[in-house]
Design a protein around this motif. Structure first.
Motif, PDB file in Angstrom:
ATOM      1  N   MET A 123      30.363 -22.219 -40.007  1.00 37.27           N
ATOM      2  CA  MET A 123      29.205 -21.749 -41.115  1.00 37.27           C
ATOM      3  C   MET A 123      28.190 -20.972 -40.130  1.00 37.27           C
ATOM      4  N   VAL A 124      27.736 -21.985 -39.067  1.00 33.17           N
ATOM      5  CA  VAL A 124      26.729 -21.591 -38.059  1.00 33.17           C
ATOM      6  C   VAL A 124      27.303 -20.351 -37.058  1.00 33.17           C
ATOM      7  N   GLU A 125      28.317 -20.405 -36.733  1.00 29.61           N
ATOM      8  CA  GLU A 125      28.919 -19.343 -36.023  1.00 29.61           C
ATOM      9  C   GLU A 125      28.922 -17.811 -36.756  1.00 29.61           C
ATOM     10  N   LEU A 126      29.294 -18.103 -38.072  1.00 30.94           N
ATOM     11  CA  LEU A 126      29.219 -16.973 -38.776  1.00 30.94           C
ATOM     12  C   LEU A 126      27.722 -16.365 -38.680  1.00 30.94           C
ATOM     13  N   LEU A 127      26.754 -17.017 -39.003  1.00 27.44           N
ATOM     14  CA  LEU A 127      25.493 -16.629 -38.932  1.00 27.44           C
ATOM     15  C   LEU A 127      24.885 -16.067 -37.615  1.00 27.44           C
ATOM     16  N   GLU A 128      25.404 -16.845 -36.342  1.00 25.40           N
ATOM     17  CA  GLU A 128      25.031 -16.471 -35.106  1.00 25.40           C
ATOM     18  C   GLU A 128      25.971 -15.117 -34.841  1.00 25.40           C
ATOM     19  N   ASP A 129      27.165 -14.657 -35.323  1.00 26.80           N
ATOM     20  CA  ASP A 129      27.712 -13.355 -35.073  1.00 26.80           C
ATOM     21  C   ASP A 129      26.923 -12.391 -35.656  1.00 26.80           C
ATOM     22  N   VAL A 130      26.430 -12.567 -36.713  1.00 26.54           N
ATOM     23  CA  VAL A 130      25.624 -11.715 -37.604  1.00 26.54           C
ATOM     24  C   VAL A 130      24.288 -11.493 -36.855  1.00 26.54           C
ATOM     25  N   ALA A 131      23.724 -12.440 -36.624  1.00 25.12           N
ATOM     26  CA  ALA A 131      22.319 -12.487 -35.969  1.00 25.12           C
ATOM     27  C   ALA A 131      22.227 -11.571 -34.554  1.00 25.12           C
ATOM     28  N   GLN A 132      23.325 -11.625 -33.870  1.00 26.47           N
ATOM     29  CA  GLN A 132      23.562 -11.025 -32.549  1.00 26.47           C
ATOM     30  C   GLN A 132      23.515  -9.586 -32.573  1.00 26.47           C
ATOM     31  N   GLN A 133      24.428  -9.394 -33.888  1.00 22.69           N
ATOM     32  CA  GLN A 133      24.447  -7.676 -34.245  1.00 22.69           C
ATOM     33  C   GLN A 133      23.049  -7.317 -34.888  1.00 22.69           C
ATOM     34  N   LYS A 134      22.150  -8.030 -35.421  1.00 28.48           N
ATOM     35  CA  LYS A 134      20.780  -7.543 -35.982  1.00 28.48           C
ATOM     36  C   LYS A 134      19.797  -8.040 -35.035  1.00 28.48           C
ATOM     37  N   ASN A 135      19.915  -8.425 -33.924  1.00 30.85           N
ATOM     38  CA  ASN A 135      18.986  -8.748 -32.945  1.00 30.85           C
ATOM     39  C   ASN A 135      18.049  -9.676 -33.767  1.00 30.85           C
ATOM     40  N   ALA A 136      18.409 -10.811 -34.354  1.00 32.78           N
ATOM     41  CA  ALA A 136      17.803 -11.784 -35.065  1.00 32.78           C
ATOM     42  C   ALA A 136      18.300 -13.174 -34.734  1.00 32.78           C
ATOM     43  N   THR A 137      17.914 -14.201 -35.535  1.00 29.94           N
ATOM     44  CA  THR A 137      18.295 -15.584 -35.285  1.00 29.94           C
ATOM     45  C   THR A 137      19.189 -15.985 -36.376  1.00 29.94           C
ATOM     46  N   PRO A 138      20.060 -16.843 -36.524  1.00 24.02           N
ATOM     47  CA  PRO A 138      20.588 -17.333 -37.668  1.00 24.02           C
ATOM     48  C   PRO A 138      19.724 -17.857 -38.745  1.00 24.02           C
ATOM     49  N   ALA A 139      18.697 -18.528 -38.441  1.00 21.40           N
ATOM     50  CA  ALA A 139      18.074 -18.779 -39.696  1.00 21.40           C
ATOM     51  C   ALA A 139      17.500 -17.624 -40.307  1.00 21.40           C
ATOM     52  N   GLN A 140      16.954 -16.654 -39.680  1.00 26.39           N
ATOM     53  CA  GLN A 140      16.499 -15.277 -40.247  1.00 26.39           C
ATOM     54  C   GLN A 140      17.564 -14.673 -41.133  1.00 26.39           C
ATOM     55  N   ILE A 141      18.977 -14.739 -40.387  1.00 28.68           N
ATOM     56  CA  ILE A 141      20.022 -14.285 -41.380  1.00 28.68           C
ATOM     57  C   ILE A 141      20.197 -14.980 -42.575  1.00 28.68           C
ATOM     58  N   ALA A 142      20.257 -16.347 -42.397  1.00 28.94           N
ATOM     59  CA  ALA A 142      20.443 -17.138 -43.637  1.00 28.94           C
ATOM     60  C   ALA A 142      19.320 -16.925 -44.840  1.00 28.94           C
ATOM     61  N   LEU A 143      18.261 -16.559 -44.271  1.00 25.01           N
ATOM     62  CA  LEU A 143      17.107 -16.421 -45.199  1.00 25.01           C
ATOM     63  C   LEU A 143      16.963 -14.966 -45.738  1.00 25.01           C
ATOM     64  N   ALA A 144      17.372 -13.923 -44.968  1.00 25.97           N
ATOM     65  CA  ALA A 144      17.815 -12.531 -45.304  1.00 25.97           C
ATOM     66  C   ALA A 144      18.701 -12.546 -46.419  1.00 25.97           C
ATOM     67  N   TRP A 145      19.871 -13.202 -46.075  1.00 26.69           N
ATOM     68  CA  TRP A 145      20.815 -13.335 -47.205  1.00 26.69           C
ATOM     69  C   TRP A 145      20.276 -13.820 -48.542  1.00 26.69           C
ATOM     70  N   LEU A 146      19.643 -14.642 -48.630  1.00 25.43           N
ATOM     71  CA  LEU A 146      18.935 -15.315 -49.818  1.00 25.43           C
ATOM     72  C   LEU A 146      17.838 -14.207 -50.472  1.00 25.43           C
ATOM     73  N   LEU A 147      17.273 -13.723 -49.649  1.00 27.09           N
ATOM     74  CA  LEU A 147      16.139 -12.777 -50.161  1.00 27.09           C
ATOM     75  C   LEU A 147      16.952 -11.378 -50.876  1.00 27.09           C
ATOM     76  N   ALA A 148      18.036 -11.355 -50.293  1.00 27.06           N
ATOM     77  CA  ALA A 148      18.853  -9.982 -50.759  1.00 27.06           C
ATOM     78  C   ALA A 148      19.592 -10.085 -51.869  1.00 27.06           C
ATOM     79  N   GLN A 149      19.960 -11.529 -52.522  1.00 28.32           N
ATOM     80  CA  GLN A 149      20.420 -11.799 -53.652  1.00 28.32           C
ATOM     81  C   GLN A 149      19.743 -11.342 -54.879  1.00 28.32           C
ATOM     82  N   LYS A 150      18.763 -11.754 -55.146  1.00 24.92           N
ATOM     83  CA  LYS A 150      17.833 -10.858 -56.406  1.00 24.92           C
ATOM     84  C   LYS A 150      16.392 -10.869 -55.843  1.00 24.92           C
ATOM     85  N   ASP A 151      15.696  -9.850 -56.655  1.00 25.94           N
ATOM     86  CA  ASP A 151      14.177  -9.705 -56.203  1.00 25.94           C
ATOM     87  C   ASP A 151      13.525 -10.804 -56.992  1.00 25.94           C
TER      88      ASP A 151
END
Length: 308
Positions: free
Chosen positions: A223-251
């Motif tokens: 699960m962490v590796e999944l976040l790390e892969d996306v984070a690398q593509q978005k120039n972000a950290t795994p934590a930021q991707i996890a939070l960004a995913w949550l924020l995008a679910q519903k406003d």
């Protein structure tokens, strides 16, 4: 919570006040505490830190436990108890009214209609502005909402705990109730900080969580590796991707990541600037759903207190 309770020894009080005030300076307007964190000392910390900013922030706290000799001693949401402890929380928080008052866990011995009626009285008296439930089941939410409208429900939700998607989120959307996910970073696991050899302080609650055994910490790295892969593509950290995913679910979802460090605060807030496309969100969700996670989120005794 973690500043005072649950994740090892309480942090330095003056530094935690500085972290909270730095959060306000960076635009944070919503703060969460509870009488049982400490107990009491986290409410006192939040009250002192936010005293200069009371008109600019929303402060949430919680009731629902008996506290004796500094420890939880069972649930208690009897109306007379609620009306007693709200006065103490108001004093510790240095407030005239609590912005958002949650029942911390559903009390199986007290009908939710009685709880809702007691909080409705407090709202009419001007001591509470809005109310909510934490880790409640959908039928309890409906019954409570019928007595007095709920502003928010708080439950655990993240890429590694997605059960709210089954019935909770559809119910909240139907009723127009906001959702506040706690542990949006999987109690720190989704940051990538913890390997199989991780150790925790004696009074850190993760010592008793099945997902934090050495075997689970190792097995769930995908699960962490999944976040790390996306984070690398978005120039972000795994934590930021996890939070960004949550924020995008519903406003109407407002996650509440906790931290004791200013640099982590800034990192977490950076998630709001990350734009995940519909395709990226779908790819993350699909990939995450295929990962079979090892270990329950809570021991059985704690899980029994949820979803009631």
């Amino acid at each position: 919570m973690g500043m005072s309770y649950g994740y090892g020894p309480a942090s330095d009080r003056n530094e935690m006040i500085a972290v909270i005030r730095n959060a306000v300076e960076q635009g944070v307007t919503f703060f969460d505490t509870a009488e049982v964190y400490g107990p009491y000392i986290n409410e006192e910390l939040v009250g002192e830190a936010l005293l200069p900013y009371q008109n600019d922030v929303v402060i949430a706290t919680k009731f629902g436990f008996d506290i004796q000799d500094g420890k939880q001693s069972g649930m208690n949401s009897r109306p007379e108890h609620i009306k007693q402890v709200v006065e103490q929380s108001l004093k510790r928080l240095k407030l005239d009214a609590i912005d958002l008052y949650y029942q911390h866990r559903v009390d199986p011995d007290v009908p939710i209609e009685e709880v809702a009626g007691a909080v409705k009285d407090l709202i009419q008296e001007g001591k509470v502005k809005h109310w909510g439930l934490s880790e409640a089941g959908v039928q309890t939410i409906r019954r409570a909402h019928d007595v007095h409208p709920l502003a928010a429900v708080q439950s655990e939700y993240s890429l590694w705990w997605r059960r709210p998607e089954e019935t909770l989120l559809p119910t909240l959307e139907e009723l127009g109730i906001g959702f506040v996910p706690f542990s949006p970073l999987g109690k720190g696991y989704l940051t990538g900080r913890f390997k199989a050899d991780a150790t925790f302080a004696e009074n850190d609650l993760r010592n008793i969580l099945p997902r934090f055994t050495p075997e689970a910490l190792e097995a769930n790295q995908s699960m962490v590796e999944l976040l790390e892969d996306v984070a690398q593509q978005k120039n972000a950290t795994p934590a930021q991707i996890a939070l960004a995913w949550l924020l995008a679910q519903k406003d109407w979802i407002v996650p509440i990541p906790g931290t004791t460090k200013r640099e982590r605060l800034t990192e977490n807030l950076g998630a709001a600037a990350i734009d995940l496309s519909a395709d990226e969100l779908s790819q993350i969700s699909t990939a995450a759903s295929k990962i079979e996670l090892l270990g329950a989120r809570y021991p059985e005794e704690l899980e029994k207190r949820t979803g009631l």
